[in-house]
Design an enzyme around this catalytic site. Structure first.
Site, PDB file in Angstrom:
ATOM      1  N   GLY A   1       2.138   5.702  44.011  1.00 54.57           N
ATOM      2  CA  GLY A   1       3.427   5.743  43.321  1.00 54.57           C
ATOM      3  C   GLY A   1       3.218   6.478  42.021  1.00 54.57           C
ATOM      4  O   GLY A   1       2.278   6.173  41.280  1.00 54.57           O
TER       5      GLY A   1
ATOM      6  N   ASP B   1      -0.123  13.070  38.542  1.00 57.84           N
ATOM      7  CA  ASP B   1       0.011  11.797  37.829  1.00 57.84           C
ATOM      8  C   ASP B   1      -1.192  11.557  36.923  1.00 57.84           C
ATOM      9  O   ASP B   1      -1.046  11.099  35.787  1.00 57.84           O
ATOM     10  CB  ASP B   1       0.135  10.641  38.820  1.00 57.84           C
ATOM     11  CG  ASP B   1       1.271  10.846  39.804  1.00 57.84           C
ATOM     12  OD1 ASP B   1       2.293  11.448  39.434  1.00 57.84           O
ATOM     13  OD2 ASP B   1       1.127  10.409  40.970  1.00 57.84           O
TER      14      ASP B   1
END
Length: 355
Positions: free
Chosen positions: A45, A276
């Site tokens: 995520g 990320d």
């Protein structure tokens, strides 16, 4: 720009990250999803990846989301919490499941790569201004968001809009565009991402996604389309990343000073999660008040840690290790090559392999 804010409030942390995390299933061997007989379970995520990376780098971090009241939700909360992330504001949904996805072992940039998402109607997609603890979300020096959350539902979009809205007490807002064509029904919908990015203080965007989502070509065109953010970081893949900083000398009405840092050579295992990790490294440098060059270098080093492992998350180098590499002169930085296991190398071993 250095993140500011009181560190004395009882619930204040360095960074709050809000967004969906899913249980990820990675194949035990290469091949089509139809042919792979078994998978290893991990998590993935965008925002939780950033949270875990920052926590592993020694920062106080909170992840805010919703998960199902199921075993997969338990796994997410326990795994992310094990990184040292505060997960006390993750809420359980008894009527919606935790999101899942499966992917092949192939490189995402090739036609052989497959991803199967099972996130429609997930607990996180039901996040709204009313069912998320907005006070806890804003109780950080930095709030990190991404365009993925805005694409999950109308309620999620309104939540992100509320969080980027200017107002007293708003933390420094970091926004990773993270354009996913499969999540936006119409190409024009991607303009929403431009609206949200313009409300942020720090924006991360890939040159390729800016071209695909907004039809913008080149760093200058991108930063001109984002006149409000103080820092715009344009990622150029193997070409490195350039940060446009409008804080320099108070030039808030200009494009700002551009700082380009090339990425080190990396023996890539998998590309997933590298963006990320880059954001986590850059934000870590921002929290520490490092010069722009070093913020970008820390971003590249965190990304290199993820690129040299098969999953979305990797153990980053220790702070002292990363600081030493970030301090290399330009010639030595340009010759740096990082392969699997490099973050675990001891000082003596690394010294022998660093120019």
């Amino acid at each position: 720009m250095t993140a500011t804010g009181s560190r004395n409030a009882p619930d204040t942390v360095d960074v709050v990250a809000l967004g969906e995390s899913m249980v990820t299933f990675l194949p035990t061997r290469p091949g089509r999803l139809a042919d792979v007989p078994a998978f290893d379970r991990t998590i993935g995520g965008a925002e939780s990846n950033v949270a875990c990376g920052l926590a592993a780098a020694g920062h106080a971090v909170r992840w805010v989301s919703r998960v199902g009241a199921d075993g997969f939700g338990d796994h997410l909360v326990e795994t992310i919490g094990a990184y040292g992330v505060d997960v006390t504001h993750v809420r359980r949904d008894t009527t919606r499941p935790t999101g899942l996805y499966f992917r092949t072992a192939g490189d995402r940039s090739t036609d052989e790569h497959e991803v199967a998402y099972y996130r429609a109607g997930s607990a996180a997609s039901a996040m709204t201004v009313d069912n998320v603890d907005v006070e806890a979300v804003r109780a950080g020096r930095v709030l990190h968001l991404s365009g993925i959350t805005a694409a999950l539902s109308q309620g999620c979009l309104e939540l992100v809009r509320e969080l980027v809205k200017p107002g007293e007490g708003r933390p420094l807002v970091s926004f990773d565009v993270n354009y996913r064509p499969g999540l936006w029904r119409d190409a024009d919908d991607a303009r929403v991402l431009l609206e949200l990015a313009r409300g942020a203080d720090i924006v991360f965007v890939g040159h390729d996604e800016a071209r695909q989502a907004w039809g913008l070509h080149g760093g200058r065109a991108i930063v001109e389309a984002l006149p409000e953010p103080e820092i715009v970081v344009v990622k150029q893949g193997r070409g490195g990343a350039v940060a446009f900083d409008r804080n320099t000398d108070g030039r808030e009405d200009a494009d700002g000073t551009a700082t380009l840092v090339r990425a080190p050579q990396v023996d890539v295992v998998a590309h997933v999660g590298a963006g990320d990790a880059f954001a986590a490294g850059f934000l870590s440098g921002t929290l520490r008040g490092l010069p722009m060059r070093d913020r970008l270098r820390h971003g590249h080093l965190m990304a290199a840690a993820t690129l040299t492992t098969p999953g979305d998350l990797a153990t980053p180098p220790t702070r002292s290790h990363a600081d030493r590499l970030a301090a290399l002169d330009d010639h030595a930085w340009g010759r740096l090559r990082l392969g699997p296991g490099w973050t675990q190398a001891d000082e003596a071993s690394e010294e022998a392999n660093t120019p």
